[in-house]
Design an enzyme around this catalytic site. Structure first.
Site, PDB file in Angstrom:
ATOM      1  N   ALA A 171       0.802  -1.020  -0.169  1.00 36.91           N
ATOM      2  CA  ALA A 171       0.203  -0.416  -0.046  1.00 36.91           C
ATOM      3  C   ALA A 171       0.585   1.391  -0.199  1.00 36.91           C
ATOM      4  O   ALA A 171       2.112   1.029   0.235  1.00 36.91           O
ATOM      5  CB  ALA A 171      -0.958  -0.006   1.311  1.00 36.91           C
ATOM      6  N   LYS A 172       0.378   2.767  -0.329  1.00 41.02           N
ATOM      7  CA  LYS A 172       0.669   3.397  -0.214  1.00 41.02           C
ATOM      8  C   LYS A 172       0.080   4.892   0.092  1.00 41.02           C
ATOM      9  O   LYS A 172      -1.126   4.619  -0.433  1.00 41.02           O
ATOM     10  CB  LYS A 172       1.732   3.913  -1.425  1.00 41.02           C
ATOM     11  CG  LYS A 172       3.284   4.955  -0.801  1.00 41.02           C
ATOM     12  CD  LYS A 172       4.679   4.029  -0.591  1.00 41.02           C
ATOM     13  CE  LYS A 172       5.471   4.414  -0.226  1.00 41.02           C
ATOM     14  NZ  LYS A 172       6.277   3.797   0.582  1.00 41.02           N
TER      15      LYS A 172
END
Length: 419
Positions: free
Chosen positions: A108-109
């Site tokens: 994720a980011k």
């Protein structure tokens, strides 16, 4: 190249790397589409009341690329120009990074399109709390765990943890990693990415037959990752002859005095003006004749325009995506050993995993235990990538990607290709 063009290029490069791995593994189109698609993308408005009473509205993002191998994991960056394409690329790279290091996470980011240097500490806190409230439905210790990245730090994580905990009515220390020690952070987390970069760089020098005490290096991006990486390399005997940041660059062929440089940056906020060397163009740092180049700032700094001028024998990617696909091909033709980001800068997510485990069990490890675990994980991943590259006659990047994508694909297939 504009910021938006760089970000679009980063996503194109991430997709190209995936396509090459899929082709090497012989996967069908349907599985390729699953591996290349984000599971969830969230965009939120982040209103902020400035200290003078004015109201501004910023845009924030959180992209969960994969949860096939476990909860999503990835940093939060505050940077002007951050957009969805950049976050998509970074989230995808996090998926491969976690898989390559055999950590039970997906990728994720997140990010907010804001220059944190334009905000006061009080404004940063309000921005962080509002952003956290916006993404709180999709994060949590069992589904998505943020961490610091460009423009954020352990204080940001403390505010995020507190804001998220307020929505749950209890303290939830495992919702983020990279927290202060007083709030359940891990010893060794702050410098873990830098330590991992230096550890891999020393292994790469060994592979090339270069002794550390005879090696020269430059660090492009003397910030959160680059500064400590320079210190670790210097402690090992490597001569750091040039460093740069967003404001300037300094060069000394005899080697920079790293303690004095650190003191100068602490006092002045930049390497610019450091009296222990010559002031040079920051772009020139990438092109100096050295054994080791560590690009440790942002994506896309080595591209088709400057790749033919890179003189380093080894490039160890301290940043995410610092080398474009076009530049990667040029460096391969030139015989430059490139150690990819998903291996080189994975130290942060390794110790983030350790921090999360410690929070889950309520027991904290000593610094030697953390550092030993980090070094062991990085060494094992390096050996696996070297073996894969040797067995297939390919580059370290393609070998790392093939290993990582293969692990994620097997997880998808075991789960029935539904997640």
């Amino acid at each position: 190249m504009t910021a938006s063009a760089v970000h679009a290029s980063a996503l194109d490069d991430a997709r190209t790397q995936l396509a090459e791995a899929v082709a090497a593994l012989g996967y069908p189109d349907g599985l390729h589409r699953i591996l290349g698609s984000a599971r969830r993308e969230t965009t939120v408005s982040v209103p902020l009341v400035r200290d003078n009473g004015d109201v501004e509205v910023f845009t924030g993002y959180r992209v969960q690329h994969s949860i096939a191998r476990g909860p999503a994991k990835g940093g939060i960056r505050y940077s002007a120009g951050v957009n969805l394409d950049e976050v998509r690329a970074l989230a995808m790279w996090m998926t491969w990074k976690c898989a390559l290091l055999d950590i039970p996470y997906g990728g994720a980011k997140g990010g907010v399109d804001v220059d944190p240097l334009t905000l006061s500490p009080a404004e940063l806190e309000r921005l962080t709390r509002t952003y956290t409230q916006g993404i709180s439905p999709v994060i949590g210790p069992d589904n998505d765990i943020p961490a610091p990245d460009v423009g954020t730090d352990e204080q940001t994580m403390a505010w995020m943890m507190d804001a998220y905990s307020a929505t749950r009515g209890r303290g939830v220390p495992g919702v983020v990693t990279g927290k202060p020690l007083d709030l359940g952070g891990s010893l060794g987390r702050r410098t873990s990415t830098s330590r991992g970069v230096a550890h891999i760089a020393l292994l790469a020098l060994k592979k090339a037959g270069i002794e550390p005490n005879s090696a020269t290096s430059v660090v492009q991006g003397y910030g959160k990752v680059g500064a400590d990486a320079a210190d670790y390399l210097g402690d090992a005997g490597v001569r750091i002859i040039s460093v740069s940041d967003r404001f300037g660059a300094v060069h000394n062929a005899d080697g920079l005095n790293l303690p004095l440089l650190r003191a100068h940056v602490t006092e002045h906020g930049s390497v610019a003006g450091f009296p222990g060397g010559e002031q040079i163009d920051p772009a020139a740092v990438l092109e100096l004749d050295v054994d080791l180049l560590v690009p440790a700032a942002v994506e896309g700094v080595i591209d088709g325009g400057n790749a033919h001028r890179i003189q380093a024998r080894i490039v160890v990617e301290g940043a995410n995506g610092p080398t474009t696909a076009e530049a990667d091909a040029a460096l391969e033709r030139a015989g430059v050993l490139v150690v990819p980001d998903i291996l080189a800068n994975a130290g942060g997510v390794v110790v983030s995993y350790f921090e999360w485990v410690q929070a889950q069990q309520g027991y904290w490890w000593t610094l030697p235990e953390v550092e030993r675990g980090l070094d062991d994980r990085m060494t094992a991943a390096w050996a696996a990538v070297l073996d894969q590259a040797g067995a297939t006659g390919t580059t370290l990047r393609r070998a790392a990607m093939t290993l990582a994508v293969g692990r994620v694909a097997r997880a998808h297939r075991a789960r029935g290709l539904t997640h």
